[in-house]
Design a protein around this motif. Sequence first.
Motif, PDB file in Angstrom:
ATOM      1  N   HIS A  47      -5.148   5.358   3.043  1.00  0.00           N
ATOM      2  CA  HIS A  47      -4.850   4.647   1.807  1.00  0.00           C
ATOM      3  C   HIS A  47      -4.984   5.620   0.636  1.00  0.00           C
ATOM      4  CE1 HIS A  47      -5.276   0.517   3.531  1.00  0.00           C
ATOM      5  NE2 HIS A  47      -6.023   1.165   4.408  1.00  0.00           N
ATOM      6  N   PRO A  48      -4.387   5.293  -0.493  1.00  0.00           N
ATOM      7  CA  PRO A  48      -4.608   6.128  -1.683  1.00  0.00           C
ATOM      8  C   PRO A  48      -6.094   6.274  -2.038  1.00  0.00           C
ATOM      9  CG  PRO A  48      -2.770   4.638  -2.059  1.00  0.00           C
ATOM     10  CD  PRO A  48      -3.397   4.241  -0.741  1.00  0.00           C
ATOM     11  N   SER A  49      -6.896   5.256  -1.719  1.00  0.00           N
ATOM     12  CA  SER A  49      -8.326   5.300  -2.028  1.00  0.00           C
ATOM     13  C   SER A  49      -9.144   6.030  -0.957  1.00  0.00           C
ATOM     14  CB  SER A  49      -8.860   3.881  -2.190  1.00  0.00           C
ATOM     15  OG  SER A  49      -8.670   3.148  -0.990  1.00  0.00           O
TER      16      SER A  49
ATOM     17  N   THR B 261       0.866  -1.184   0.000  1.00  0.00           N
ATOM     18  CA  THR B 261       0.000   0.000   0.000  1.00  0.00           C
ATOM     19  C   THR B 261       0.903   1.235   0.000  1.00  0.00           C
ATOM     20  OG1 THR B 261      -1.588  -1.258   1.331  1.00  0.00           O
ATOM     21  CG2 THR B 261      -1.968   1.112   1.147  1.00  0.00           C
TER      22      THR B 261
END
Length: 134
Positions: free
Chosen positions: A99-101, A69
Amino acid sequence: MSTDYDTIVDEIRTLHNDLALWLGTAGATAALDRFLTQQHPDFSMVTQTGMVVAREPLAAGLQGAGNSTPGLTIDILDIEILHHSPDSTVARFKEVHHHPSGPRARLTTALLLADPEARNGLRWRTVHETAVAR
């Protein structure tokens, strides 16, 4: 052995910083080593999905998860000491994994045992994670 609040907080944050470093950065093997060293030989955790995972399967899973991640950070918030004695501490805190999301949060309850050989004099015995509703 008696451990003060600031030391307990430092241990919780340091452990999660090491986990985030391992999962979010290439080549951070020292962070994984530090993370695993802090786990009691009989460590186990209850995951957010209700699975009980012992130390060895956790370690095996983490071995292959380095930089899985990229850029992960973990904030530790709202630390409460639910129990504290010379032999053990029970703490509850909120973890926010960035997280990137987008962020994901969980409440974690942890039992830390006094261990003069461990960083901050504490070793992680068990953890129970519960997902926080979005």
